[in-house]
Design an enzyme around this catalytic site. Structure first.
Site, PDB file in Angstrom:
ATOM      1  N   ARG A 164       0.836  -1.320   0.195  1.00 20.33           N
ATOM      2  CA  ARG A 164       0.081   0.007  -0.138  1.00 20.33           C
ATOM      3  C   ARG A 164       0.942   1.117  -0.100  1.00 20.33           C
ATOM      4  O   ARG A 164       0.424   2.412   0.757  1.00 20.33           O
ATOM      5  CB  ARG A 164      -0.976  -0.053   1.322  1.00 20.33           C
ATOM      6  N   SER A 238     -10.688  -0.910   2.819  1.00 21.56           N
ATOM      7  CA  SER A 238      -9.982  -0.946   4.104  1.00 21.56           C
ATOM      8  C   SER A 238      -9.659   0.407   4.639  1.00 21.56           C
ATOM      9  O   SER A 238      -9.039   1.238   3.798  1.00 21.56           O
ATOM     10  CB  SER A 238      -8.956  -1.820   4.217  1.00 21.56           C
ATOM     11  N   GLU A 334      -5.115   3.873   6.167  1.00 22.48           N
ATOM     12  CA  GLU A 334      -5.045   3.579   4.527  1.00 22.48           C
ATOM     13  C   GLU A 334      -5.559   4.456   3.864  1.00 22.48           C
ATOM     14  O   GLU A 334      -5.078   5.077   2.716  1.00 22.48           O
ATOM     15  CB  GLU A 334      -5.448   2.299   3.976  1.00 22.48           C
TER      16      GLU A 334
END
Ligand code: FAD
Ligand code: EPU
Length: 338
Positions: A164, A238, A334
């Protein structure tokens, strides 16, 4: 350039947060992007580029210009004995790109089916799912440097992809606008079904022959069964990254919680499942006014209707503090907080 003032951003973010932008525009080519950048510079306004708005949480009105990338088109630019090189412009929807590849038998991207958003944002956090990340199929990209308006090429090394992560979230944050991405896709498919749930789903589908189309369908089925559809419940997937922890903390946690899911990570570290940690803190299905935690996936924060970005953000802060207190693990968001 068609410029709208005081524009509601609710349709432009999958959390469906009801904020507005001082200015809003859509650009369809680099000339129009130049105009947007000139406008922002001349008016001394800040600028935010968006694609599908599926990894953003707006916590306030945007006091500047929001521009949406609408440069579309997909092209086979080259091929050799092993690969097809396929270039997609940044405004192409990610899932449409995946479908295009499946229809043309370009293999390697099927595990990334049904991820919302645009091709242009896919390198920003090196999108990943079901055992594949875009770094595995990435060839190069072209990005527009906002200050000097030059178009620069980035290869795989230049992007420094991680879990990520990429240079576009770190050293080059807010400096580039990605214009197109070229992917390197296999002529002969290497099926990746190692992510357990895929094999189970293929069995359930009574799939006799493995194909990229069947794997894509299995991934779509799994995702649809547990992730909320943003068209029905606002969310950005998420909300946190899965935390990567060192051996010492891992050893003490696994003694206390032998059933804790964990995955080996580079440098002798362990990756934990943030959804499991959050569920253990009793947040799964939690709701405070219209901000909550999804009933089937605790890692996904949701807007049941009229939540403000601040309410979702405050819930995320409470979750971080509770997980830290119970497990000594620091969750990192995130989603991009604007
Ligand atoms: P946006 O939200 O519009 O923007 C995200 C960030 O990228 C912002 O900082 C924005 O300024 C920047 N940006 C956007 N376009 C450009 C550009 N052209 N150039 C430079 N910067 C740009 N992600 C995963 O990795 N795996 C998943 O499995 C996954 N599942 C999801 C499931 C759901 C239901 C949802 C809602 C989201 C999910 N996501 C997942 C997150 C999201 O889909 C991805 O991060 C996606 O790449 C975001 O694309 P976007 O176009 O919507 O980006
Ligand atoms: N789990 C729980 N409770 C929950 C949620 C998960 O116990 O409420 C456990 C599951 O039982 C499983 C483990 O956590 O043992 C992992 O769950 P899952 O397979 O659902 O994946 P995830 O780690 O929660 C990650 C990505 C997703 C990606 C999936 C599939 C991150 C931050 N998230 O989720 O990406 O789609 O794996 O590969 O890495 C996104 O980034 O937005 C996203 C959705």
């Amino acid at each position: 350039m068609l410029l709208e003032e005081n524009k509601s951003l609710k349709p432009y973010n999958t959390f469906a947060i009801d904020v507005s932008a001082k200015y809003f525009t859509v650009f369809n080519n680099v000339d129009e992007l130049n105009e947007v950048i000139d406008f922002a510079k001349n008016k001394n306004e800040k600028h935010l580029i968006i694609g599908g708005g599926s990894n953003i949480l707006f916590t306030q009105n945007y006091d500047g210009i929001v521009s949406k990338n609408n440069i579309t088109g997909i092209e086979l630019v080259n091929e050799d004995t092993t690969y097809y090189y396929v270039k997609a412009n940044a405004g192409v929807s990610w899932h449409n790109f995946v479908l295009h590849c499946i229809n043309h038998n370009y293999a390697g991207v099927e595990n990334l089916s049904l991820i919302p958003g645009s091709v242009g944002a896919s390198p920003i956090q090196n999108i990943g799912a079901y055992g594949v990340e875009i770094k595995d199929i990435f060839y190069e990209l072209e990005a527009y440097h906002i200050t000097d308006k030059k178009i620069i090429k980035f290869n795989l090394q230049d992007c420094a992809f991680g879990y990520r992560e990429s240079v576009f979230k770190t050293i080059y944050k807010n400096q580039f606008i990605i214009l197109n991405v070229t992917f390197k896709l296999n002529k002969v498919a290497f099926y990746n079904t190692k992510y357990g749930a895929i094999e189970q789903e293929l069995e359930r589908m009574q799939c006799k022959d493995l194909s990229i189309k069947n794997i894509s369908q299995a991934v779509i089925n799994i995702r649809s069964s547990k992730l909320p559809n943003p068209k029905e419940i606002g969310n950005a997937g998420s909300f946190f990254k899965n935390p990567v922890i060192d051996e010492t903390l891992y050893s003490s946690l696994i003694q206390q919680y032998p059933l804790m899911p964990h995955y080996a990570a580079p440098n002798n570290k362990q990756k934990l499942a943030a959804g499991w940690l959050i569920e253990q803190c009793n947040f799964k299905g939690y709701r405070s006014k219209d901000a909550g935690c999804h009933t089937k996936q605790a890692l996904v924060l949701v807007n049941f209707g009229k939540a403000t970005g601040k309410e979702i953000f405050d819930l995320s802060t409470e979750i971080i503090a509770t997980v830290k207190q119970k497990f000594g693990v620091e969750l990192e968001r995130e989603v991009n907080i604007i």
